[in-house]
Design a protein around this motif. Structure first.
Motif, PDB file in Angstrom:
ATOM      1  N   ARG A  77       4.748   5.707  -5.329  1.00  8.26           N
ATOM      2  CA  ARG A  77       4.900   5.716  -6.789  1.00  8.26           C
ATOM      3  C   ARG A  77       3.924   6.701  -7.423  1.00  8.26           C
ATOM      4  NH1 ARG A  77       5.727  -0.683  -8.492  1.00  8.26           N
ATOM      5  NH2 ARG A  77       7.761  -0.950  -7.489  1.00  8.26           N
ATOM      6  N   TYR A  78       2.712   6.778  -6.876  1.00  4.95           N
ATOM      7  CA  TYR A  78       1.742   7.728  -7.427  1.00  4.95           C
ATOM      8  C   TYR A  78       2.164   9.163  -7.124  1.00  4.95           C
ATOM      9  CZ  TYR A  78      -2.754   9.714  -8.775  1.00  4.95           C
ATOM     10  OH  TYR A  78      -3.730  10.438  -9.402  1.00  4.95           O
ATOM     11  N   ARG A  79       2.752   9.378  -5.954  1.00  5.53           N
ATOM     12  CA  ARG A  79       3.262  10.714  -5.628  1.00  5.53           C
ATOM     13  C   ARG A  79       4.325  11.140  -6.643  1.00  5.53           C
ATOM     14  NH1 ARG A  79       6.500  11.516  -0.092  1.00  5.53           N
ATOM     15  NH2 ARG A  79       7.797   9.976  -1.180  1.00  5.53           N
ATOM     16  N   LYS A  80       5.188  10.209  -7.013  1.00  5.67           N
ATOM     17  CA  LYS A  80       6.222  10.510  -8.008  1.00  5.67           C
ATOM     18  C   LYS A  80       5.592  10.913  -9.336  1.00  5.67           C
ATOM     19  CE  LYS A  80      10.206   8.438 -10.346  1.00  5.67           C
ATOM     20  NZ  LYS A  80      11.031   7.202 -10.501  1.00  5.67           N
ATOM     21  N   GLU A  86       9.839   0.429  -1.327  1.00  5.17           N
ATOM     22  CA  GLU A  86      10.368  -0.457  -2.353  1.00  5.17           C
ATOM     23  C   GLU A  86      11.028  -1.707  -1.765  1.00  5.17           C
ATOM     24  OE1 GLU A  86       9.837  -0.154  -5.519  1.00  5.17           O
ATOM     25  OE2 GLU A  86       8.807   1.766  -5.292  1.00  5.17           O
ATOM     26  N   MET A  87      11.746  -1.564  -0.650  1.00  8.51           N
ATOM     27  CA  MET A  87      12.526  -2.687  -0.094  1.00  8.51           C
ATOM     28  C   MET A  87      11.904  -3.301   1.146  1.00  8.51           C
ATOM     29  SD  MET A  87      16.442  -1.282  -0.462  1.00  8.51           S
ATOM     30  CE  MET A  87      16.171  -0.055   0.825  1.00  8.51           C
ATOM     31  N   GLY A  88      10.983  -2.582   1.778  1.00  4.93           N
ATOM     32  CA  GLY A  88      10.482  -3.059   3.060  1.00  4.93           C
ATOM     33  C   GLY A  88      11.495  -2.788   4.161  1.00  4.93           C
ATOM     34  N   VAL A  89      11.249  -3.341   5.332  1.00  6.65           N
ATOM     35  CA  VAL A  89      12.162  -3.153   6.462  1.00  6.65           C
ATOM     36  C   VAL A  89      12.789  -4.469   6.921  1.00  6.65           C
ATOM     37  CG1 VAL A  89      10.991  -1.073   7.283  1.00  6.65           C
ATOM     38  CG2 VAL A  89      10.215  -3.308   8.075  1.00  6.65           C
ATOM     39  N   ASP A 126       0.833  -1.204   0.000  1.00 12.21           N
ATOM     40  CA  ASP A 126       0.000   0.000   0.000  1.00 12.21           C
ATOM     41  C   ASP A 126       0.868   1.255   0.000  1.00 12.21           C
ATOM     42  OD1 ASP A 126      -2.160  -1.678   0.077  1.00 12.21           O
ATOM     43  OD2 ASP A 126      -2.542  -1.409   2.226  1.00 12.21           O
ATOM     44  N   LEU A 127       1.904   1.239   0.829  1.00  9.25           N
ATOM     45  CA  LEU A 127       2.824   2.380   0.875  1.00  9.25           C
ATOM     46  C   LEU A 127       3.510   2.580  -0.472  1.00  9.25           C
ATOM     47  CD1 LEU A 127       4.299   4.575   2.511  1.00  9.25           C
ATOM     48  CD2 LEU A 127       5.957   2.824   3.192  1.00  9.25           C
ATOM     49  N   ARG A 128       3.867   1.492  -1.120  1.00  8.17           N
ATOM     50  CA  ARG A 128       4.523   1.560  -2.430  1.00  8.17           C
ATOM     51  C   ARG A 128       3.609   2.199  -3.467  1.00  8.17           C
ATOM     52  NH1 ARG A 128       7.020  -3.876  -4.918  1.00  8.17           N
ATOM     53  NH2 ARG A 128       8.513  -3.519  -3.211  1.00  8.17           N
ATOM     54  N   ASP A 129       2.329   1.837  -3.470  1.00  8.60           N
ATOM     55  CA  ASP A 129       1.382   2.442  -4.415  1.00  8.60           C
ATOM     56  C   ASP A 129       1.330   3.955  -4.230  1.00  8.60           C
ATOM     57  OD1 ASP A 129       0.733   0.015  -5.543  1.00  8.60           O
ATOM     58  OD2 ASP A 129      -1.024  -0.311  -4.280  1.00  8.60           O
TER      59      ASP A 129
END
Length: 315
Positions: free
Chosen positions: A133-136, A273-276, A127-130
């Motif tokens: 990426r949309y912010r970019k 992108e990578m997680g924690v 969800d954070l990735r979506d």
């Protein structure tokens, strides 16, 4: 090839259907095969999950075909060990291309442990990735609108960029809004618009905005300005959502923010992108390879040839 998994399944995924092939049986004997086709609707995928559970399947593999694998992943991820395979790495023998053969080939490769799974982060990271990426994308669109405004100003012979380092700063926005509204900008009014930190003189700014602006220019500027304002509002709302999703990872954000050249926005992108959980990568070299910054090996006849780093698809 030595078998390693007793009960596994290969899925050939399409937009409307998914063909499933299950291989099961003792590792030292030829496995039995069961093949079924299911719809990719939620009802069909739930039926697929029940069918796999009935056959006591433990591992499931599918190719990363566009976005069609995602609904299947969402349904099955809590019940099975899922493997998402790079399509380039699991190509079948030419001349044997059918949906059933593809599913069976994937199942055979998985049974022998010949498929390495691509990294798929947990749901909250996805969800954070979506959002990041949309912010970019929105920032890119905002920059495009700002460039269009710059072109219209040049066409109207308004040289605002020659006297202001950022025409979308405090002073520039006030002047642009006055131009959009068709106001007659006098010296006293201009002095109120310009921030005290602006290096250019009032005279230079007045000469720069003394152009030949027409009604057409104002209309075009208004279209671009309103779209840019909408994008800026959407970006702010996105950043609020991103900040909420980052709340469990404040410590990681602070650590990344401490790296020179990395701000909080970049830290959010790294986590998205990578997680924690770095244990999903075997080593730092595997992480670099996954990120697409490590070239592969290409040697033929004893000669090593140059290979550009390949940017892998991130799920």
């Amino acid at each position: 090839m030595e078998a390693m998994i007793e009960r596994c399944a290969g899925l050939d995924v399409h937009q409307e259907t998914v063909v499933a092939c299950v291989l099961f049986g003792p590792l030292d004997k030829k496995p039995k095969t069961s093949i079924e086709t299911f719809s990719t609707t939620t009802t069909g995928l739930l039926a697929l999950s029940d069918w796999l559970a009935t056959l006591q399947v433990s591992d499931v593999v599918m190719e990363s075909t566009g976005v069609y694998w995602k609904p299947i992943w969402n349904i099955l991820e809590d019940s099975f060990h899922l493997v998402i395979a790079n399509a380039r790495h699991v190509k079948n023998v030419p001349g044997r291309k059918t949906d059933v053969k593809d599913a069976e080939w994937l199942a055979k490769l998985l049974r022998c442990g010949l498929i390495e799974s691509n990294f798929v982060p947990p749901e909250n990271i996805r969800d954070l990735r979506d959002l990041t990426r949309y912010r970019k994308k929105l920032i890119h669109h905002r920059t495009s609108e700002q460039n269009r405004i710059h072109k219209i100003l040049q066409d109207a012979n308004i040289k605002l960029t020659s006297v202001l380092s950022d025409i979308f700063g405090v002073s520039g926005r006030r002047i642009l809004e006055a131009i959009l509204n068709g106001e007659k900008i006098e010296t006293d009014g201009l002095r109120k618009m310009v921030d005290w930190r602006t290096k250019a003189s009032i005279t230079d700014i007045a000469n720069a905005i003394n152009g030949r602006i027409r009604r057409h220019h104002r209309d075009m500027l208004r279209y671009h300005w309103e779209h840019m304002s909408y994008l800026e509002k959407a970006i702010k709302e996105l950043e609020k959502q991103i900040d909420q999703l980052l709340s469990p990872y404040r410590k990681e954000v602070e650590l990344l923010d401490g790296i020179p050249g990395v701000n909080k926005a970049a830290a959010a992108t790294f986590i998205a992108e990578m997680g924690v959980d770095m244990s999903v990568f075997k080593s730092a070299k595997h992480l670099a390879s996954w990120a697409g910054v490590s070239p592969g090996n290409y040697e033929s006849a004893g000669k090593k040839k140059r290979v550009k780093p390949h940017k892998e698809t991130k799920h």
